[in-house]
Enzyme design. Structure first.
Site, short mmCIF file in Angstrom:
data_model
loop_
_atom_site.label_atom_id
_atom_site.label_comp_id
_atom_site.label_asym_id
_atom_site.label_seq_id
_atom_site.Cartn_x
_atom_site.Cartn_y
_atom_site.Cartn_z
N LYS A 1 22.56 37.11 44.45
CA LYS A 1 23.20 35.92 45.02
C LYS A 1 22.16 34.80 45.20
CE LYS A 1 26.89 38.63 47.09
NZ LYS A 1 27.54 39.23 48.25
N GLN B 1 26.22 39.84 54.41
CA GLN B 1 26.41 40.93 53.44
C GLN B 1 26.93 42.18 54.15
OE1 GLN B 1 26.05 40.54 50.13
NE2 GLN B 1 26.76 42.63 49.81
N ASP C 1 32.54 33.64 51.98
CA ASP C 1 33.13 34.87 51.46
C ASP C 1 34.66 34.93 51.60
OD1 ASP C 1 31.62 36.84 50.21
OD2 ASP C 1 30.61 37.38 52.06
#
Ligand code: GUN
Length: 282
Positions: A53, A97, A120
């Site tokens: 990422k 994460q 997200d």
């Protein structure tokens, strides 16, 4: 023999478009789009995902801010960091994460992210907007990428029977909502589903998000189906999907490989979410 759906190639194209937006943003506002990446603990798979990422941020002219907290950090430590990032004008998107260590409650932490900075799409407000079909919320990256992969086949989604195997908040539930929004008839199967193959064998679109290597075998797949493999199962021999690719490819019409299918699209969609969020918030 199925046609391969090339996620790597499609992700490259999307990242190229994201970079154009990100460069325009920098020229107009005098700063880069910023994405904060928070990792707690040292889960080895998370370390790989986070590295990918951050690399994609560099490729897209997006500034990444990494925060790697020790696995014994408290829930209060994580929340304090998120509050700081919510108020940081250089940060347009925040990504925590997953998974988090056991003593840190995922739901509580994700709810602390400002919904407009939720790169997200996991915040309850954004998940709710997705389920109600409201525009303007950020949509979870893997499901958003899956829809693009399906659309890249030029096959219509409307009226098709889509079967999703897996009901996680990250993939199963949001991809079911997105397929429904695209007018598919959607069945969600999970670990308690009886006679699973009765459902999968009738799927025009089959999304496997189970987390078990080679779980979907050729006899479970309808000839000509679009098969999307979300699995990321690592063992000593490498990375494997949920689909028994070598055999399913002879039955399906279209299939995503692992690696090189859904994975790169998740990352591309994260960057797209971040840059779109930054642009709409300015
Ligand atoms: N863990 C597994 N998939 C994801 C994802 O898409 N985003 C985050 N933040 N964590 C994950």
């Amino acid at each position: 023999m199925a046609e391969l759906i090339d996620g790597k190639k499609l992700a490259l194209k999307i990242k190229g478009e994201v970079r154009v937006y990100a460069e325009k943003f920098e020229k107009t506002l005098g700063r880069k789009v910023g994405l904060a990446v928070v990792k707690v603990g040292d889960d080895p798979a998370s370390a790989i995902y986070v590295r990918n990422k951050v690399k994609a941020c560099d490729e897209c002219n997006v500034q990444s801010f990494t925060y790697f907290l020790n696995g014994d950090s408290s829930q209060a430590d994580v929340i304090a960091l998120i509050k700081k990032l919510n108020n940081d004008n250089a940060v347009d998107g925040i990504l925590v994460q997953l998974p988090l260590p056991k003593h840190v409650d995922e739901r509580t932490v994700l709810a602390e992210i400002a919904p407009q900075k939720d790169a997200d799409g996991f915040h309850v407000v954004n998940a709710g907007k997705l389920f109600l079909g409201e525009s303007g919320g950020s949509v979870a990256c893997t499901p958003r990428g899956i829809i693009e992969l399906i659309k890249s086949t030029d096959q219509p989604i409307a009226g098709k029977h889509a079967v999703v195997v897996g009901r996680s908040n990250i993939v199963g539930k949001p991809i079911a909502a997105l397929l429904l929004q695209n007018d598919a008839t959607v069945t969600v199967c999970h670990s308690k589903t009886k006679n699973l193959s009765d459902f999968t064998k009738n799927a025009d679109i089959l999304v496997a998000a189970v987390g078990k290597k080679n779980f979907i075998t050729a006899d479970m797949v309808k000839p000509g189906a679009i098969v999307i493999d979300v699995g990321m199962n690592r063992d000593e021999s490498g990375l494997h999907g949920d689909v028994d690719f070598d055999n399913v490819k002879d039955v399906a019409g279209y299939i995503t490989p692992v690696p090189g299918g859904v994975g790169p699209m998740t990352v591309a969609m994260l960057l797209l979410n971040t840059v779109c969020g930054a642009t709409s918030n300015e």
